[in-house]
Design a protein around this motif. Structure first.
Motif, PDB file in Angstrom:
ATOM      1  N   TRP A 271      98.672  55.553  -6.176  1.00 23.46           N
ATOM      2  CA  TRP A 271     100.168  55.204  -5.729  1.00 23.46           C
ATOM      3  C   TRP A 271     100.803  56.301  -6.395  1.00 23.46           C
ATOM      4  CZ3 TRP A 271      99.758  50.888  -3.391  1.00 23.46           C
ATOM      5  CH2 TRP A 271      98.568  49.892  -3.376  1.00 23.46           C
ATOM      6  N   HIS A 272     100.633  56.358  -7.678  1.00 29.48           N
ATOM      7  CA  HIS A 272     101.315  57.964  -8.543  1.00 29.48           C
ATOM      8  C   HIS A 272     102.188  59.327  -7.220  1.00 29.48           C
ATOM      9  CE1 HIS A 272      99.059  56.392 -11.977  1.00 29.48           C
ATOM     10  NE2 HIS A 272      99.626  55.267 -11.759  1.00 29.48           N
ATOM     11  N   TYR A 273     101.417  59.323  -6.448  1.00 32.91           N
ATOM     12  CA  TYR A 273     101.877  59.874  -5.554  1.00 32.91           C
ATOM     13  C   TYR A 273     102.839  59.998  -4.349  1.00 32.91           C
ATOM     14  CZ  TYR A 273      97.645  62.330  -7.993  1.00 32.91           C
ATOM     15  OH  TYR A 273      96.128  62.838  -8.636  1.00 32.91           O
ATOM     16  N   VAL A 274     102.792  58.823  -4.312  1.00 32.89           N
ATOM     17  CA  VAL A 274     103.556  58.038  -3.160  1.00 32.89           C
ATOM     18  C   VAL A 274     105.343  58.060  -3.685  1.00 32.89           C
ATOM     19  CG1 VAL A 274     104.122  56.495  -1.530  1.00 32.89           C
ATOM     20  CG2 VAL A 274     101.313  56.896  -2.143  1.00 32.89           C
ATOM     21  N   ARG A 275     106.231  58.735  -2.884  1.00 35.28           N
ATOM     22  CA  ARG A 275     107.433  58.537  -3.561  1.00 35.28           C
ATOM     23  C   ARG A 275     108.164  56.758  -2.912  1.00 35.28           C
ATOM     24  NH1 ARG A 275     111.055  61.957   0.184  1.00 35.28           N
ATOM     25  NH2 ARG A 275     109.347  63.307   0.073  1.00 35.28           N
ATOM     26  N   ARG A 276     108.622  56.841  -3.531  1.00 37.96           N
ATOM     27  CA  ARG A 276     109.734  55.051  -3.532  1.00 37.96           C
ATOM     28  C   ARG A 276     110.061  54.960  -2.119  1.00 37.96           C
ATOM     29  NH1 ARG A 276     114.732  53.404  -7.205  1.00 37.96           N
ATOM     30  NH2 ARG A 276     113.771  51.754  -6.745  1.00 37.96           N
ATOM     31  N   GLY A 277     109.398  54.374  -1.081  1.00 38.87           N
ATOM     32  CA  GLY A 277     109.960  54.077   0.152  1.00 38.87           C
ATOM     33  C   GLY A 277     109.123  54.148   1.067  1.00 38.87           C
ATOM     34  N   GLY A 278     107.029  54.983   0.682  1.00 35.25           N
ATOM     35  CA  GLY A 278     106.504  56.240   1.532  1.00 35.25           C
ATOM     36  C   GLY A 278     105.691  54.653   1.570  1.00 35.25           C
ATOM     37  N   ALA A 279     103.907  55.443   1.671  1.00 37.30           N
ATOM     38  CA  ALA A 279     103.405  54.436   3.032  1.00 37.30           C
ATOM     39  C   ALA A 279     102.336  54.830   2.211  1.00 37.30           C
ATOM     40  CB  ALA A 279     103.674  54.847   4.499  1.00 37.30           C
ATOM     41  N   MET A 280     100.593  53.936   2.416  1.00 35.80           N
ATOM     42  CA  MET A 280      99.570  54.744   1.451  1.00 35.80           C
ATOM     43  C   MET A 280      98.493  53.991   2.985  1.00 35.80           C
ATOM     44  SD  MET A 280      96.749  53.768   0.077  1.00 35.80           S
ATOM     45  CE  MET A 280      96.756  52.382  -1.553  1.00 35.80           C
ATOM     46  N   CYS A 281      97.819  54.885   2.989  1.00 38.25           N
ATOM     47  CA  CYS A 281      96.048  53.700   4.011  1.00 38.25           C
ATOM     48  C   CYS A 281      95.260  53.965   3.230  1.00 38.25           C
ATOM     49  CB  CYS A 281      96.467  54.517   5.147  1.00 38.25           C
ATOM     50  SG  CYS A 281      94.726  54.320   6.272  1.00 38.25           S
ATOM     51  N   GLU A 282      94.370  53.539   2.488  1.00 35.91           N
ATOM     52  CA  GLU A 282      93.069  53.355   2.446  1.00 35.91           C
ATOM     53  C   GLU A 282      92.042  53.243   3.175  1.00 35.91           C
ATOM     54  OE1 GLU A 282      90.234  53.624   0.120  1.00 35.91           O
ATOM     55  OE2 GLU A 282      92.430  53.175  -1.175  1.00 35.91           O
ATOM     56  N   ILE A 300     103.783  48.897  -6.665  1.00 33.13           N
ATOM     57  CA  ILE A 300     104.504  48.624  -5.590  1.00 33.13           C
ATOM     58  C   ILE A 300     105.850  48.110  -4.529  1.00 33.13           C
ATOM     59  CG2 ILE A 300     103.628  46.817  -3.133  1.00 33.13           C
ATOM     60  CD1 ILE A 300     101.252  47.100  -4.585  1.00 33.13           C
ATOM     61  N   CYS A 301     105.810  46.909  -5.737  1.00 31.70           N
ATOM     62  CA  CYS A 301     107.343  46.059  -5.386  1.00 31.70           C
ATOM     63  C   CYS A 301     108.538  47.751  -5.836  1.00 31.70           C
ATOM     64  CB  CYS A 301     108.081  44.770  -6.609  1.00 31.70           C
ATOM     65  SG  CYS A 301     106.352  43.697  -6.350  1.00 31.70           S
ATOM     66  N   ASN A 302     108.301  47.395  -7.061  1.00 32.43           N
ATOM     67  CA  ASN A 302     109.780  48.558  -7.386  1.00 32.43           C
ATOM     68  C   ASN A 302     109.438  50.168  -6.306  1.00 32.43           C
ATOM     69  OD1 ASN A 302     110.809  51.883  -8.864  1.00 32.43           O
ATOM     70  ND2 ASN A 302     111.491  49.705  -9.495  1.00 32.43           N
ATOM     71  N   LYS A 303     108.940  50.739  -5.787  1.00 30.76           N
ATOM     72  CA  LYS A 303     109.092  51.890  -4.655  1.00 30.76           C
ATOM     73  C   LYS A 303     108.932  51.152  -3.176  1.00 30.76           C
ATOM     74  CE  LYS A 303     105.630  55.249  -7.331  1.00 30.76           C
ATOM     75  NZ  LYS A 303     104.796  56.082  -7.386  1.00 30.76           N
ATOM     76  N   GLU A 304     108.537  50.151  -2.819  1.00 34.09           N
ATOM     77  CA  GLU A 304     108.725  49.375  -1.422  1.00 34.09           C
ATOM     78  C   GLU A 304     107.809  50.199  -0.462  1.00 34.09           C
ATOM     79  OE1 GLU A 304     111.464  48.412   0.750  1.00 34.09           O
ATOM     80  OE2 GLU A 304     112.604  46.147  -0.419  1.00 34.09           O
ATOM     81  N   ILE A 305     106.298  50.451  -1.550  1.00 38.50           N
ATOM     82  CA  ILE A 305     105.499  50.862  -0.850  1.00 38.50           C
ATOM     83  C   ILE A 305     105.420  50.169   0.507  1.00 38.50           C
ATOM     84  CG2 ILE A 305     103.270  52.109  -0.896  1.00 38.50           C
ATOM     85  CD1 ILE A 305     103.731  52.941  -3.473  1.00 38.50           C
ATOM     86  N   LYS A 306     104.029  50.679   0.964  1.00 40.75           N
ATOM     87  CA  LYS A 306     103.814  50.044   2.657  1.00 40.75           C
ATOM     88  C   LYS A 306     102.346  50.364   2.687  1.00 40.75           C
ATOM     89  CE  LYS A 306     107.558  50.139   5.557  1.00 40.75           C
ATOM     90  NZ  LYS A 306     108.972  51.559   5.150  1.00 40.75           N
ATOM     91  N   VAL A 307     101.366  49.610   2.489  1.00 39.55           N
ATOM     92  CA  VAL A 307      99.761  49.633   2.542  1.00 39.55           C
ATOM     93  C   VAL A 307      99.350  49.183   3.669  1.00 39.55           C
ATOM     94  CG1 VAL A 307      97.820  50.076   0.616  1.00 39.55           C
ATOM     95  CG2 VAL A 307     100.262  49.760  -0.231  1.00 39.55           C
ATOM     96  N   VAL A 308      98.367  50.007   4.071  1.00 39.07           N
ATOM     97  CA  VAL A 308      97.160  49.495   5.356  1.00 39.07           C
ATOM     98  C   VAL A 308      96.030  49.967   5.148  1.00 39.07           C
ATOM     99  CG1 VAL A 308      97.837  51.778   6.389  1.00 39.07           C
ATOM    100  CG2 VAL A 308      97.096  49.226   8.001  1.00 39.07           C
ATOM    101  N   GLY A 309      95.209  48.862   5.032  1.00 36.55           N
ATOM    102  CA  GLY A 309      94.144  49.506   5.407  1.00 36.55           C
ATOM    103  C   GLY A 309      92.741  50.077   6.681  1.00 36.55           C
ATOM    104  N   SER A 310      91.850  50.758   6.237  1.00 30.63           N
ATOM    105  CA  SER A 310      91.391  51.243   7.595  1.00 30.63           C
ATOM    106  C   SER A 310      89.562  50.356   7.376  1.00 30.63           C
ATOM    107  CB  SER A 310      91.730  52.672   8.195  1.00 30.63           C
ATOM    108  OG  SER A 310      91.140  52.863   9.428  1.00 30.63           O
TER     109      SER A 310
END
Length: 368
Positions: A271-282, A300-310
């Motif tokens: 999470w620490h590597y992702v910018r605000r408004g960014g996204a992450m796939c696990e 998550i909330c403060n950055k509004e990160i989108k997350v998806v699992g695969s």
């Protein structure tokens, strides 16, 4: 082609860190089945987890699901592969899922066939009844309903050994597309440069993305990441990885990050590597390696990160994986160098230990 023998070797996990190579009668095939002479099979992290302690309770089991080989006998009802290509004796094939065909997912949600409740994967089927249903042996029987792909146009064994893990990666990228619009100048971060992470960054590079950041703690893996298309490598064992990533990305962080390790600690730091408004796939946790922690407010909330699992792959992902591997080789990415070690079937315990030591990248069992 040669006559099919009456018996063949099967590598069976019989105890913790104990695989025995047994001689077993080759089963007869039905009109809906296929018998394949195994050329080779890669060792997956899931195989290693099972080898180390049988977390799934599968013993006895013949493992191996990253395999490829040649059809030596084919049932009269099997005439074509998943994509409609004709199938015949002598064709080179790979195989993936075997959906149950009866659950709600199979009947009503075929686009999510990989989530079938009763689905099977060859090489992860427990018990003596499934000897010859895994790739760690001399022959494998593809049961009725198994999804088969004709890969005779891929003569190179090493490239075929990478199709299954590449399908895992292609599926993850397809899931990521649901939450992120990949562009040539996107900052893409890949955490974990094992075979999956390295194939992930290769896939992203074949899509034209140039700004790829690879994060790992092993210099050999980071060196391979460079060869396969990473513009920057970050060794978290030697430097403050979070600060370095911020510096690379103009103090913002990555726009899209892929978590490719099975480490709970790594899963808490992605999470620490992702910018605000960014996204992450696990996509690192195909087995339960324990819980992780994160800060819902900051991460998550403060950055509004989108997350998806695969999770694993769909059948169509295998077709895309083959094309990705071909494209990687055409543009000069040395993807087949990922197959770093080859062992015989009789050396399979040594091969597993080599994988555990992380001495190479993709460790494979190859039949001569």
């Amino acid at each position: 082609m040669g006559k099919i023998p009456e018996t063949a070797k099967v590598a069976v996990l019989t105890g913790e860190k104990k695989i025995e190579v047994k001689e077993q009668p080759i089963p007869k095939i039905s009109d809906d089945e296929v018998l394949v002479k195994v050329e080779g099979c890669g060792i997956c992290g899931t195989d290693v987890h099972e080898y180390k302690g049988d977390p799934f309770g599968y013993i006895p089991i013949q493992l191996g699901h990253e395999g490829t080989g040649m059809i030596v006998e084919i049932g009269k009802n099997v005439t074509s592969d998943y994509s409609g290509k004709p199938l015949k004796v002598g064709d080179k094939i790979v195989t993936g899922l075997k959906p149950c065909g009866t659950c709600d997912t199979c009947k009503n949600h075929p686009e999510q066939i990989h989530l079938c409740d009763g689905g099977e994967i060859f090489g992860l089927l427990a018990g003596e009844d499934h000897f010859f249903n895994g790739w760690f042996g001399e022959y494998i029987k593809i049961n009725a309903g198994g999804v088969i792909f004709n890969v005779s146009d891929m003569e190179d064994l090493d490239s075929r050994l990478l199709i299954e893990p590449a399908a895992v990666v292609v599926h993850a990228v397809e899931k990521a597309k649901e939450i992120f619009n990949f562009k040539h100048n996107s900052y893409i971060l890949v955490q974990g440069c094992g075979p999956i992470g390295l194939l992930l960054l290769t896939t992203v590079r074949t899509m034209g993305c140039r700004n790829i950041i690879a994060v790992d703690g092993d210099e050999k893996r980071l060196s391979m990441a460079k060869k396969l298309g990473a513009k920057w490598t970050v060794n978290f064992m030697k430097e403050d990885a979070q600060s370095v990533v911020k510096q690379i990305t103009e103090d913002k962080g990555a726009q899209m990050a892929f978590q490719c390790t099975g480490s709970p600690k790594a899963a808490s730091t992605i999470w620490h590597y992702v910018r605000r408004g960014g996204a992450m796939c696990e996509l690192g946790f195909f087995v339960n390696n324990g819980d992780t922690t994160y800060n819902p407010h900051l991460d998550i909330c403060n950055k509004e990160i989108k997350v998806v699992g695969s999770w694993t792959y769909q059948a169509k992902d295998w077709l895309h994986a083959m094309e990705m591997l071909k494209e990687a080789m055409e543009i000069g990415l040395p993807v087949t160098e990922l197959v770093s070690h080859k062992f015989s079937l009789d050396e399979i315990n040594e091969a597993m230990e080599t994988n555990i030591r992380m001495d190479g990248f993709k460790i494979a069992i190859v039949n001569q």
